[in-house]
Design a protein around this motif. Structure first.
Motif, short mmCIF file in Angstrom:
data_model
loop_
_atom_site.label_atom_id
_atom_site.label_comp_id
_atom_site.label_asym_id
_atom_site.label_seq_id
_atom_site.Cartn_x
_atom_site.Cartn_y
_atom_site.Cartn_z
N LYS A 168 15.45 64.80 57.51
CA LYS A 168 15.28 66.16 57.27
C LYS A 168 15.05 66.42 56.00
CE LYS A 168 19.75 66.43 60.09
NZ LYS A 168 21.27 67.04 60.16
N GLN A 169 14.96 65.73 54.79
CA GLN A 169 14.28 66.09 53.40
C GLN A 169 12.91 66.29 53.79
OE1 GLN A 169 15.70 67.35 50.77
NE2 GLN A 169 13.92 67.05 49.47
N PHE A 170 12.42 65.40 54.54
CA PHE A 170 11.08 65.47 54.60
C PHE A 170 10.78 66.61 55.76
CE2 PHE A 170 10.54 60.95 53.55
CZ PHE A 170 9.45 60.95 52.62
N ARG A 171 11.69 67.30 56.22
CA ARG A 171 11.50 68.11 57.43
C ARG A 171 10.83 67.79 58.43
NH1 ARG A 171 9.71 73.77 54.04
NH2 ARG A 171 7.83 72.66 53.42
N ALA A 172 10.99 66.67 58.79
CA ALA A 172 10.44 65.82 59.96
C ALA A 172 11.37 65.58 61.14
CB ALA A 172 10.12 64.30 59.58
N GLN A 173 10.88 65.15 62.06
CA GLN A 173 11.63 64.76 63.47
C GLN A 173 12.23 63.52 63.64
OE1 GLN A 173 9.25 67.46 63.36
NE2 GLN A 173 11.03 68.68 62.75
N GLY A 174 11.49 62.46 62.91
CA GLY A 174 11.72 61.06 63.22
C GLY A 174 11.05 60.17 62.29
N MET A 175 11.49 58.59 62.61
CA MET A 175 10.90 57.92 61.49
C MET A 175 10.96 56.73 62.31
SD MET A 175 11.79 57.04 57.57
CE MET A 175 13.26 56.40 57.89
N ALA A 176 9.96 56.02 62.03
CA ALA A 176 9.79 54.40 62.61
C ALA A 176 9.66 53.48 61.55
CB ALA A 176 8.57 54.44 63.68
N VAL A 177 10.41 52.39 61.67
CA VAL A 177 10.45 51.65 60.36
C VAL A 177 9.98 50.14 61.18
CG1 VAL A 177 11.59 50.41 58.50
CG2 VAL A 177 12.06 52.74 59.30
N ARG A 178 9.02 49.43 60.67
CA ARG A 178 8.68 47.85 60.90
C ARG A 178 9.42 46.92 59.70
NH1 ARG A 178 2.61 46.40 61.72
NH2 ARG A 178 2.65 46.38 59.28
N LEU A 179 10.27 46.08 59.98
CA LEU A 179 10.81 45.23 59.14
C LEU A 179 10.56 43.87 59.43
CD1 LEU A 179 14.23 46.95 58.29
CD2 LEU A 179 12.18 46.77 56.76
N SER A 180 10.08 43.00 58.88
CA SER A 180 9.82 41.35 59.27
C SER A 180 9.14 41.50 60.70
CB SER A 180 11.20 40.65 59.08
OG SER A 180 11.40 40.79 58.06
N GLY A 181 8.09 42.60 61.13
CA GLY A 181 7.73 42.69 62.24
C GLY A 181 8.44 43.30 63.61
N ASN A 182 9.57 43.72 63.08
CA ASN A 182 10.39 44.32 64.18
C ASN A 182 10.54 45.82 63.85
OD1 ASN A 182 11.04 41.87 65.46
ND2 ASN A 182 12.51 41.59 63.75
N TRP A 183 10.24 46.78 64.91
CA TRP A 183 10.16 47.89 64.64
C TRP A 183 11.72 48.51 65.18
CZ3 TRP A 183 6.62 51.15 62.73
CH2 TRP A 183 5.21 50.53 62.62
N GLN A 184 12.03 49.64 64.51
CA GLN A 184 13.35 50.46 64.74
C GLN A 184 12.76 51.75 64.55
OE1 GLN A 184 15.91 48.04 61.72
NE2 GLN A 184 17.23 48.78 63.04
N ALA A 185 13.35 52.45 65.58
CA ALA A 185 13.03 54.23 65.67
C ALA A 185 14.21 54.98 65.47
CB ALA A 185 12.62 54.50 66.97
N PHE A 186 14.22 56.03 64.83
CA PHE A 186 15.18 57.07 64.42
C PHE A 186 14.60 58.48 64.84
CE2 PHE A 186 15.44 53.29 61.57
CZ PHE A 186 16.89 52.90 62.01
N GLY A 187 15.31 59.38 65.74
CA GLY A 187 14.82 60.47 66.08
C GLY A 187 13.61 60.28 67.00
N ARG A 188 12.82 61.32 66.82
CA ARG A 188 11.49 61.52 67.88
C ARG A 188 10.39 60.85 67.00
NH1 ARG A 188 10.96 67.53 68.49
NH2 ARG A 188 8.80 67.12 68.91
N THR A 189 9.94 59.72 67.92
CA THR A 189 8.77 58.99 67.19
C THR A 189 7.94 58.72 68.22
OG1 THR A 189 9.80 56.66 67.54
CG2 THR A 189 10.24 57.93 65.57
N MET A 190 6.76 57.78 67.96
CA MET A 190 6.03 57.38 68.85
C MET A 190 6.25 55.94 69.15
SD MET A 190 3.68 59.63 69.70
CE MET A 190 2.31 58.55 70.10
#
Length: 852
Positions: A350-372
């Motif tokens: 929300k601080q980024f005024r965005a709709q979602g975030m995707a994170v890659r940790l140790s090769g594994n992806w996690q998604a929060f909110g609306r992402t690709m």
């Protein structure tokens, strides 16, 4: 080069700094600084200087200006700032014409502008006062939005222009109207956008140099500038107030229906932030006095705007810094990204005024909110992270722009953060399809004359909504700073962990528990008191109707007391405020019936309701049987410190004799018993021939010494019962005639709070009459004295149309009026909201205009 590019290039190359013409409201003379001879002169020189251009060219400029002005002009040539701004030189008398002279340096020429002088002997003192008030008004604003809205309101009143707008430039130099004051009768432009080519590059460059620009009559014929010899170059008059106008811009104004305009350049941190634009639908020459006010205004406005934008940006940075600090507190200095991800990342999104975030940790992806999907994100990363740790775009990445998944997710903007190793985070913003509202279609209208392509002004400025695709809201500098901070935090803390210190949260929880316990205690006491009041009212009233009325009034007294204690949180409540609140319903006829004297103290909030109930019963008894039941009756209340407490004496005078034989009801029982029982005080009731005298003594243990206790003067009770505001959801349009802009803006706010949906402000009679003729005015507030004129002509026009009104004056309510206007009520300045609301309610009611 495309046709569009060619037309834009031609537009940007237009030599608007050397138009070869000036406007008709003055005369221009160009002086060779080496020989001090006239090298240029405008064709209208005869009208202003009494000599034809041919007689002036090549002659000594001293023959025109005389020795004193010539000396001043030679001094101008030594002033370094003269090449960037106009310098006041003096005044020139030619026959019966008085001209104001200003000059500036332009390349190799000294340019002298002469305009008719409109100053009066009192103008300088009034000008200084008005500038001081203006600076104070600007300085009071605490947000950018408040500064913009207040400024356009004030500028519209000061200048007399029909429309005043703040136009803010975007990154691509298109613009949006972010504040507007419109009394033109034409459609509003607020929140509408204008394409970048409406204000071409060279026009913006001149705006940086020239803080003020005016066009006095877009339909008037321009006045050519004549040179002494054919070999002289065109005269650069970029910063001249008389500078002629580009034919394209004149056509632009004509298409808008605008005949006169003025602009003030808004410059923040050395960059063109926007403009304040003035529009008028008839010829308009702003007086030198008005321009003398606007010159320091725009300079101070720019400083204040810069300050507020920095404060707001600083607040955003502080919020971003706090997010990073919270991460450290929650997860420790050695927190890793995985610690954060297992928590709640939505506040950061929300601080980024965005709709979602995707994170890659140790090769594994996690998604929060609306992402690709991860398969669509991976191709973007190589380009995004090639040379930087943070990469942001406000459009779909090139390689993936045709991917249907983007359209399904309705996403466009992406911000990529490198978090060390192969770890990465990608923030997504939604596509802003259909969110740009233009003033007219933003299409380029291109004219081809066989040799060049030129942009033509748009013919329509009506609302046009453009569907924008594949783009998001642009990323701000603060977004990039936050992303870089996050990347730095996670990179530094990837291998470290610490325990979280929770003492702060334990202290906060302990404080909340104490507050909840105190509130529960107060609520239980209030409920018990209401139950007791209900039982006593039932036993002391014979009918259901009388029981209901008594119970309702007593519960209302308790509610008022509860509101007073709530207003001060858990602080003590002023005794005078309680008494004044309970007596207010009886003050609608004559507030002088109540007097209060002595030192002021406060009572504990938990004891406020029972004390308020005692005062309520005293007031009710006085209205039924005592002083308030007689026309001449009054109540005197005094406070006196006696022993270790405060004695309150309630003395009724001018009413019937107090009757000691009358059967005691609940009110009397409550007065006699509540104070000793609840407040550990004493009560004495004296039934005198002159009226009831009640003495209450309260110990210091239930009082507060937080308020002054040494013979403090106590404010009078309100004259009348305050009307409930707003009086109606939409009373319509009010006309405010007031020549002091600060008072006008304050009065406008009060009228809107009372319930008027629109307030038209006129600073003189002429404008006031124009508003009455053009607008559906339903009420008028008229300052009686407007400088050298009165508002009586406006009052008579309103009276002819059966429109109710009141006068406002600083001379007192006994000021004399013409016989035909003596029936109009007067409010005395400074006008209070309650007083104004009462007059409005009375006038609208008596004129049979029913409130909604």
């Amino acid at each position: 080069m495309t046709v569009d590019d060619a037309a834009l290039a031609e537009c940007d190359a237009e030599p608007i700094h050397i138009p070869g013409v000036i406007q008709q409201n003055g005369c221009l003379v160009g002086v060779d600084p080496k020989t001090f001879t006239v090298a240029y002169v405008s064709e209208n020189a005869t009208d202003y200087l009494g000599r034809a251009p041919a007689d002036l060219l090549g002659t000594d400029a001293g023959d025109i200006f005389g020795s004193d002005l010539s000396h001043a002009l030679r001094n101008v040539m030594q002033v370094p700032a003269a090449s960037t701004r106009r310098v006041p030189v003096g005044r020139l008398e030619v026959g019966d014409r008085h001209l104001e002279v200003q000059a500036f340096l332009s390349d190799t020429c000294l340019v002298v502008e002469l305009e008719p002088m409109t100053y009066t002997p009192w103008a300088d003192a009034e000008l200084s006062s008005q500038i001081a008030e203006l600076f104070q008004l600007v300085n009071q604003q605490t947000t950018v939005d408040a500064l913009l809205k207040t400024s356009v309101r004030w500028l519209e009143v000061l200048s007399g222009y029909d429309r005043v707008m703040v136009y803010r430039f975007k990154q691509d130099w298109s613009g949006e109207v972010v504040a507007e004051r419109n009394n033109s009768g034409h459609e509003d432009f607020l929140n509408l956008c204008f394409p970048a080519w409406d204000i071409p590059t060279q026009a913006r460059e001149i705006m940086m140099r020239l803080p003020m620009r005016m066009i006095v009559d877009a339909r008037a014929e321009p006045v050519p500038i004549r040179a002494a010899t054919e070999g002289l170059p065109p005269l650069d008059i970029s910063i001249a107030h008389l500078r002629g106008v580009s034919p394209v811009h004149l056509q632009y104004l004509h298409n808008m229906g605008v005949q006169a305009s003025m602009t003030l350049s808004i410059i923040v941190d050395g960059k063109l932030w926007g403009i304040i634009s003035f529009h008028h639908y008839a010829p308009m020459i702003p007086s030198p006095r008005t321009r003398a006010v606007l010159q320091p205004f725009i300079e101070y406005f720019n400083v204040k705007l810069s300050q507020l934008t920095q404060i707001e940006a600083g607040a955003a940075r502080e919020k971003a810094r706090q997010i990073l600090e919270d991460l450290r507190k929650h997860h420790g200095e050695g927190a890793s990204l995985s610690d954060f991800i297992t928590g709640d990342p939505m506040p950061l999104i929300k601080q980024f005024r965005a709709q979602g975030m995707a994170v890659r940790l140790s090769g594994n992806w996690q998604a929060f909110g609306r992402t690709m999907p991860a398969a669509d994100i991976e191709p973007m990363l190589a380009e995004a992270l090639e040379s930087r740790s943070v990469y942001a775009v406000d459009h779909r990445m090139t390689e993936a722009s045709l991917n249907p998944t983007w359209a399904e997710a309705k996403l466009a903007g992406t911000l990529v953060m490198a978090l060390g190793g192969d770890d990465v985070a990608v923030v997504f913003r939604e596509e802003i399809e259909g969110q740009i509202r233009w003033a007219g279609a933003p299409d380029k209208e291109i004219h081809h004359d066989g040799a060049t392509y030129r942009l033509s002004p748009r013919g329509s400025f009506s609302l046009y909504v453009e569907t924008v695709k594949h783009r998001s809201e642009p990323w701000r500098a603060i977004d990039i700073e936050l992303a870089e901070g996050l990347a730095s935090l996670f990179l530094q803390s990837e291998q470290q962990r610490q325990r979280v210190e929770r003492q702060f949260y334990e202290d906060r929880d302990r404080q909340q528990r104490l507050m909840i316990n105190e509130l529960n205690h107060r609520v239980r006491n209030i409920l018990a008191l209401i139950r007791s009041v209900s039982r006593q009212a039932r036993t002391s009233n014979a009918s259901l109707e009388s029981y209901s009325a008594a119970l309702e009034h007593r519960i209302k007294a308790l509610a008022v007391a509860h509101n007073l204690s709530n207003d001060t949180a858990l602080a003590n409540v002023n005794l005078v405020e309680i008494i004044g609140t309970e007596l207010a319903p009886y003050a609608d006829r004559d507030a002088s019936r109540f007097t209060v004297s002595g030192p002021s103290k406060a009572i504990r909030p938990d004891l406020c309701p029972i004390f308020a109930l005692v005062i309520h019963e005293l007031s009710t008894n006085a209205a039924k049987y005592g002083a308030l039941s007689a026309p001449e009756g009054r109540i005197e209340i005094s406070f006196e410190e006696i022993g270790n407490g405060l004695q309150i004496t309630w003395r009724e005078i001018g009413g019937p004799p107090a009757d000691a034989t009358r059967e005691n009801g609940f009110g009397t029982v409550l007065i006699e018993n509540a104070i000793p029982f609840e407040l550990d005080g004493r009560v004495d009731l004296s039934f005198a021939e002159t009226g009831l005298i009640t003495t209450l003594w309260l110990p210091d243990e239930v009082l507060s010494t937080g308020l002054p206790t040494k013979d403090q003067a106590i404010a009078q009770f309100p004259n009348k019962m305050t009307p409930t505001l707003p009086l109606a959801t939409d009373l319509g349009t009010a006309l405010l005639v007031e020549d002091n802009y600060a008072i006008a803006l304050d009065s406008e706010n009060m009228l809107r709070e009372i319930g008027f949906s629109e307030v038209l402000i006129a600073s003189n009679v002429e404008r006031g009459l124009r508003f009455v003729e053009r607008a559906n005015v339903v009420f008028g507030v008229l300052d009686m004295h407007l400088g050298k004129e009165t508002s009586f002509p406006v009052a008579r026009t309103l009276m002819d149309q059966d429109i109710p009104m009141i006068f406002a004056t600083g001379y007192g309510s006994d000021i004399r009026r013409p016989p035909d206007l003596e029936h109009i009520s007067i409010v005395t300045k400074p006008v209070e909201l309650d007083d104004l609301a009462q007059h409005v309610a009375h006038c609208l009611t008596t004129s049979e205009k029913k409130l909604a």
